[in-house]
Design a protein around this motif. Structure first.
Motif, short mmCIF file in Angstrom:
data_model
loop_
_atom_site.label_atom_id
_atom_site.label_comp_id
_atom_site.label_asym_id
_atom_site.label_seq_id
_atom_site.Cartn_x
_atom_site.Cartn_y
_atom_site.Cartn_z
N GLY A 178 1.46 -2.11 -5.56
CA GLY A 178 0.67 -1.50 -5.18
C GLY A 178 -0.42 -0.49 -5.95
O GLY A 178 -0.21 -0.88 -7.16
N GLN A 179 -1.06 0.09 -5.38
CA GLN A 179 -2.48 0.44 -6.58
C GLN A 179 -1.82 1.30 -6.79
O GLN A 179 -2.01 2.01 -7.67
CB GLN A 179 -3.27 0.75 -5.44
CG GLN A 179 -3.76 1.72 -4.20
CD GLN A 179 -2.63 1.90 -3.42
OE1 GLN A 179 -2.01 0.88 -2.81
NE2 GLN A 179 -2.65 2.81 -2.48
N GLY A 180 -0.69 2.03 -6.25
CA GLY A 180 -0.50 3.49 -7.29
C GLY A 180 -0.36 4.95 -6.27
O GLY A 180 -1.43 5.01 -5.69
N THR A 181 0.39 5.74 -6.47
CA THR A 181 -0.30 7.09 -6.39
C THR A 181 0.16 7.56 -6.88
O THR A 181 1.60 8.00 -7.30
CB THR A 181 0.79 6.94 -4.19
OG1 THR A 181 0.17 8.44 -3.32
CG2 THR A 181 2.03 7.31 -3.67
N ARG B 252 7.49 12.47 0.58
CA ARG B 252 8.13 11.18 0.71
C ARG B 252 7.01 10.96 0.61
O ARG B 252 5.78 10.27 1.61
CB ARG B 252 8.98 11.09 2.75
CG ARG B 252 9.07 10.33 2.37
CD ARG B 252 10.18 9.74 3.83
NE ARG B 252 9.06 9.55 4.89
CZ ARG B 252 9.18 9.59 5.88
NH1 ARG B 252 10.55 8.94 6.27
NH2 ARG B 252 8.61 9.06 6.97
N LEU B 253 6.97 9.42 0.00
CA LEU B 253 6.00 8.23 -0.43
C LEU B 253 6.36 7.16 0.31
O LEU B 253 7.96 7.33 0.81
CB LEU B 253 6.56 7.51 -1.34
CG LEU B 253 6.37 8.41 -2.89
CD1 LEU B 253 5.99 7.98 -4.65
CD2 LEU B 253 5.21 9.73 -2.85
N SER B 254 5.98 5.95 0.87
CA SER B 254 5.81 4.84 1.62
C SER B 254 4.63 4.19 1.22
O SER B 254 4.14 4.12 0.29
CB SER B 254 4.87 5.56 2.91
OG SER B 254 5.82 6.65 3.88
N VAL C 238 0.76 -0.75 -0.38
CA VAL C 238 -0.30 0.19 0.07
C VAL C 238 0.87 1.49 -0.30
O VAL C 238 1.12 1.75 0.78
CB VAL C 238 -1.15 -0.16 0.74
CG1 VAL C 238 -1.33 1.49 1.46
CG2 VAL C 238 -2.05 -0.79 1.49
N GLU C 239 0.38 2.40 -1.11
CA GLU C 239 1.52 3.40 -1.42
C GLU C 239 0.54 4.35 -0.54
O GLU C 239 -0.25 4.20 -0.30
CB GLU C 239 1.49 3.76 -2.71
CG GLU C 239 2.61 2.62 -3.82
CD GLU C 239 1.40 1.72 -4.53
OE1 GLU C 239 1.85 0.96 -5.35
OE2 GLU C 239 0.71 1.68 -3.67
#
Length: 124
Positions: free
Chosen positions: A115-118, A19-21, A5-6
């Motif tokens: 993941g689904q992307g952000t 900052r991406l997680s 999960v992003e």
């Protein structure tokens, strides 16, 4: 099975930071590489950065070297992508991906879970 999960995407001005997680659950996380890819409208998905399991060696696309930094917190099953000095051309949907083998490739098709992307949007 691995779930990714992003989070952390958003709208930022050129020169700014995000900052991406990538939070992972499921199978043993710390042994295997995690990568970030991105896909802009009308373009193919491209490699951004990756971090290996074990030693935590890092790999970057030339376009982001010196600006982006990838790190992992195995205790929290999370990988981070720190993005500094963002440019409009960094605008894309960012995906994290996990591979259940030890090698660290840069081809998307060699990764097993996504993941689904952000969305990251950088305004000029």
């Amino acid at each position: 099975q691995v779930q990714l999960v992003e989070s952390g995407g958003g709208l930022v001005q050129a020169g700014g930071s995000l900052r991406l997680s990538c939070a992972a659950s499921g199978r043993t996380f710390s042994r295997y590489p995690i990568a970030w890819f991105r896909q802009a409208p009308g373009k193919e998905r491209e490699f951004v950065a990756a971090i290996s399991g074990g030693s935590g060696s890092t790999y970057y696309a030339d376009s982001v070297k010196g600006r982006f930094s990838i790190a992992r917190d195995n205790a929290k099953n999370t990988v981070f992508l720190q993005m500094n000095t963002l440019k409009p051309e960094d605008t894309a949907v960012y995906y994290c991906a996990a591979r259940m083998k030890l090698e660290v490739p840069t081809l998307p098709l060699l990764y097993d879970y996504w993941g689904q992307g952000t969305q990251v949007t950088v305004s000029s």
